[in-house]
Design an enzyme around this catalytic site. Structure first.
Site, PDB file in Angstrom:
ATOM      1  N   HIS A 159       0.633  -0.930   0.252  1.00 23.89           N
ATOM      2  CA  HIS A 159      -0.078   0.045   0.149  1.00 23.89           C
ATOM      3  C   HIS A 159       0.723   0.981   0.155  1.00 23.89           C
ATOM      4  CE1 HIS A 159      -3.685  -1.712   0.646  1.00 23.89           C
ATOM      5  NE2 HIS A 159      -3.737  -2.245   1.488  1.00 23.89           N
ATOM      6  N   MET A 207     -15.054  -7.659   2.428  1.00 24.22           N
ATOM      7  CA  MET A 207     -16.303  -6.900   1.760  1.00 24.22           C
ATOM      8  C   MET A 207     -17.634  -7.177   1.376  1.00 24.22           C
ATOM      9  SD  MET A 207     -14.643  -9.469  -1.737  1.00 24.22           S
ATOM     10  CE  MET A 207     -12.493  -9.760  -1.718  1.00 24.22           C
ATOM     11  N   ARG A 243      -9.367   5.201  -5.992  1.00 30.51           N
ATOM     12  CA  ARG A 243     -10.983   4.861  -5.622  1.00 30.51           C
ATOM     13  C   ARG A 243     -11.092   6.181  -5.684  1.00 30.51           C
ATOM     14  NH1 ARG A 243     -13.888   0.750  -1.935  1.00 30.51           N
ATOM     15  NH2 ARG A 243     -16.429   0.744  -3.076  1.00 30.51           N
ATOM     16  N   LEU A 273     -14.729 -13.055 -11.467  1.00 37.26           N
ATOM     17  CA  LEU A 273     -14.093 -11.891 -11.009  1.00 37.26           C
ATOM     18  C   LEU A 273     -14.850 -10.906 -10.362  1.00 37.26           C
ATOM     19  CD1 LEU A 273     -11.845 -10.181 -13.415  1.00 37.26           C
ATOM     20  CD2 LEU A 273     -10.461 -10.943 -11.048  1.00 37.26           C
TER      21      LEU A 273
HETATM   22  P1  A3P Z   1     -16.592  -1.909   0.266  1.00 37.49           P
HETATM   23  O1  A3P Z   1     -16.023  -2.102   1.436  1.00 37.49           O
HETATM   24  O2  A3P Z   1     -17.120  -0.622  -0.447  1.00 37.49           O
HETATM   25  O3  A3P Z   1     -17.411  -3.012   0.247  1.00 37.49           O
HETATM   26  P2  A3P Z   1      -9.272  -3.921  -1.010  1.00 37.49           P
HETATM   27  O4  A3P Z   1      -8.736  -4.820  -1.113  1.00 37.49           O
HETATM   28  O5  A3P Z   1      -8.294  -2.781  -1.776  1.00 37.49           O
HETATM   29  O6  A3P Z   1      -8.836  -3.477   0.191  1.00 37.49           O
HETATM   30  O7  A3P Z   1     -10.578  -3.165  -1.154  1.00 37.49           O
HETATM   31  C1  A3P Z   1     -11.834  -3.632  -0.471  1.00 37.49           C
HETATM   32  C2  A3P Z   1     -12.366  -2.933  -1.417  1.00 37.49           C
HETATM   33  O8  A3P Z   1     -12.895  -2.880  -2.571  1.00 37.49           O
HETATM   34  C3  A3P Z   1     -14.022  -3.622  -0.685  1.00 37.49           C
HETATM   35  O9  A3P Z   1     -15.127  -2.616  -0.848  1.00 37.49           O
HETATM   36  C4  A3P Z   1     -14.784  -4.533  -1.241  1.00 37.49           C
HETATM   37  O10 A3P Z   1     -16.449  -4.073  -1.013  1.00 37.49           O
HETATM   38  C5  A3P Z   1     -14.766  -4.126  -2.594  1.00 37.49           C
HETATM   39  N1  A3P Z   1     -14.128  -5.595  -3.622  1.00 37.49           N
HETATM   40  C6  A3P Z   1     -13.277  -6.449  -3.677  1.00 37.49           C
HETATM   41  N2  A3P Z   1     -13.181  -6.973  -4.640  1.00 37.49           N
HETATM   42  C7  A3P Z   1     -14.976  -6.218  -5.706  1.00 37.49           C
HETATM   43  C8  A3P Z   1     -15.426  -7.294  -6.925  1.00 37.49           C
HETATM   44  N3  A3P Z   1     -14.727  -7.964  -7.322  1.00 37.49           N
HETATM   45  N4  A3P Z   1     -16.205  -5.914  -7.271  1.00 37.49           N
HETATM   46  C9  A3P Z   1     -15.798  -4.829  -6.079  1.00 37.49           C
HETATM   47  N5  A3P Z   1     -16.239  -4.200  -5.442  1.00 37.49           N
HETATM   48  C10 A3P Z   1     -14.875  -5.507  -4.508  1.00 37.49           C
END
Ligand code: A3P
Length: 329
Positions: free
Chosen positions: A136, A287, A158, A254
């Site tokens: 990160h 998620m 994002r 995905l």
């Molecule tokens: P939310 O908390 O808004 O649901 P990271 O992987 O950087 O930690 O980001 C996590 C965020 O990405 C979470 O957001 C998660 O739900 C979202 N995310 C992960 N996989 C996803 C997918 N296939 N489609 C849409 N969002 C996704």
């Protein structure tokens, strides 16, 4: 050269809420193609992180490594799974057997928590090539050989309102931040939570989006056009074109629903199991909603306005808008 400001540079209350001593770090940004005041671009990290950052900065990079870096909660896991699959000939058998955290190590994680169960820098070192490594870190704290050797670097950004919301839910329900959502927003906007400041993190990589070794996308672009991003990513990785059937299967794999249900990419249970010393809540979800604009119904109008003003103050100086980076939100 690495610079560290001592813990007093982060106020006491945010540090207490993060349950760690915090420091600010920067480097001279050697070898980065973008001219920027790197040494004065301070990032907030745990003291433990500051003490060991040299191990990351000096990390021996291989020419065929692929690094993925993001600000937390920006869709890292999503782009990481896409990247790992494209890089590994769509090996779904392996992807269904081995957790993404092992296939594509998050190299800085053991610098965040002194209770973490292994040395993640060693684990990243030991990945089989081509190594797909997640971090990160902002541009100038990355292993500097990425810039020197021009190895592939993928960045996913994002919009800040969804990031604040997702990050706040994540850390608070994981038990890594003791404070209200309002506290978290305040600490985030004053650059006192881990990996902040948000804007220089995103903006400097956006400015470098046309560098030949950089792939830049956004969570919003992936939501709008995952197929387009996957095609562009595949080309960037130098892989053979996908057939329509391969693409369809990848997009299905995905999808939010399938990723959320997939134990090998959704670390919810893994985090719950490994959080022996933190108090992860029973309803912790890595998620949550996976949408653009969750902030519209979860952040107060006042907080939305504050984040908009804070964004505008930063972007105005560079004569760019939020839409230039993320499109319409
Ligand atoms: P939310 O908390 O808004 O649901 P990271 O992987 O950087 O930690 O980001 C996590 C965020 O990405 C979470 O957001 C998660 O739900 C979202 N995310 C992960 N996989 C996803 C997918 N296939 N489609 C849409 N969002 C996704």
């Amino acid at each position: 050269m690495i610079h560290i400001k001592q813990s007093e540079s982060v106020s006491e209350a945010p540090a207490r809420r993060q349950k760690a001593e915090m420091v600010k770090v920067s480097t001279n940004g050697d070898f980065i193609p973008l001219k920027w005041n790197w040494a004065e671009t301070w990032f907030t990290v745990q003291k433990l992180f500051g003490e060991n950052i040299k191990d990351i900065y000096d990390f021996e990079v291989k020419q065929d490594d692929v690094f993925i870096t993001t600000f937390p909660k920006s869709g890292t896991t999503w782009i990481q799974e896409a990247t790992w699959l494209l890089l590994n000939n769509l090996d779904y058998d392996e992807a269904k057997k081995v957790h993404l955290w092992q296939r594509s190590v998050y190299m800085d994680i053991s610098l965040l928590y002194d209770t973490f169960f292994h040395n993640s820098i060693d684990a990243a070192r030991q990945l089989k090539s081509p190594r797909c490594i997640k971090t990160h870190l902002p541009a100038h704290l990355l292993p500097r050989q990425i810039w020197q050797k021009k190895v592939k670097l993928i960045y996913c950004a994002r919009n800040p309102k969804d990031v604040v919301l997702s990050y706040s839910h994540f850390l608070r329900s994981k038990g890594a931040y003791e404070g209200s959502m309002q506290d978290f927003i305040d600490d985030f906007l004053s650059d006192e939570t881990t990996y902040t400041p948000y804007w220089p993190h995103v903006h400097t990589m956006w400015l470098m989006r046309s560098e030949p070794n950089v792939f830049f996308t956004t969570f919003e672009e992936m939501k709008r056009d995952l197929r387009g991003v996957a095609m562009r990513l595949n080309t960037f990785l130098g892989q053979p074109d996908l057939t329509e059937a391969q693409m369809e299967k990848l997009l299905d794999h995905l999808s939010f629903k399938n990723m959320k249900e997939n134990e090998q990419v959704n670390p919810t249970n893994l985090i719950k199991r490994n959080s022996t010393r933190s108090n992860t809540q029973a309803d912790f979800e890595f998620m949550r909603r996976g949408i653009v604009g969750a902030y519209k119904d979860e952040l107060s109008a006042d907080n939305q306005q504050r984040i908009n003003d804070w964004t505008e103050r930063y972007l105005k100086e560079f004569n760019i808008t939020l839409a230039d980076i993320f499109g319409d939100l």
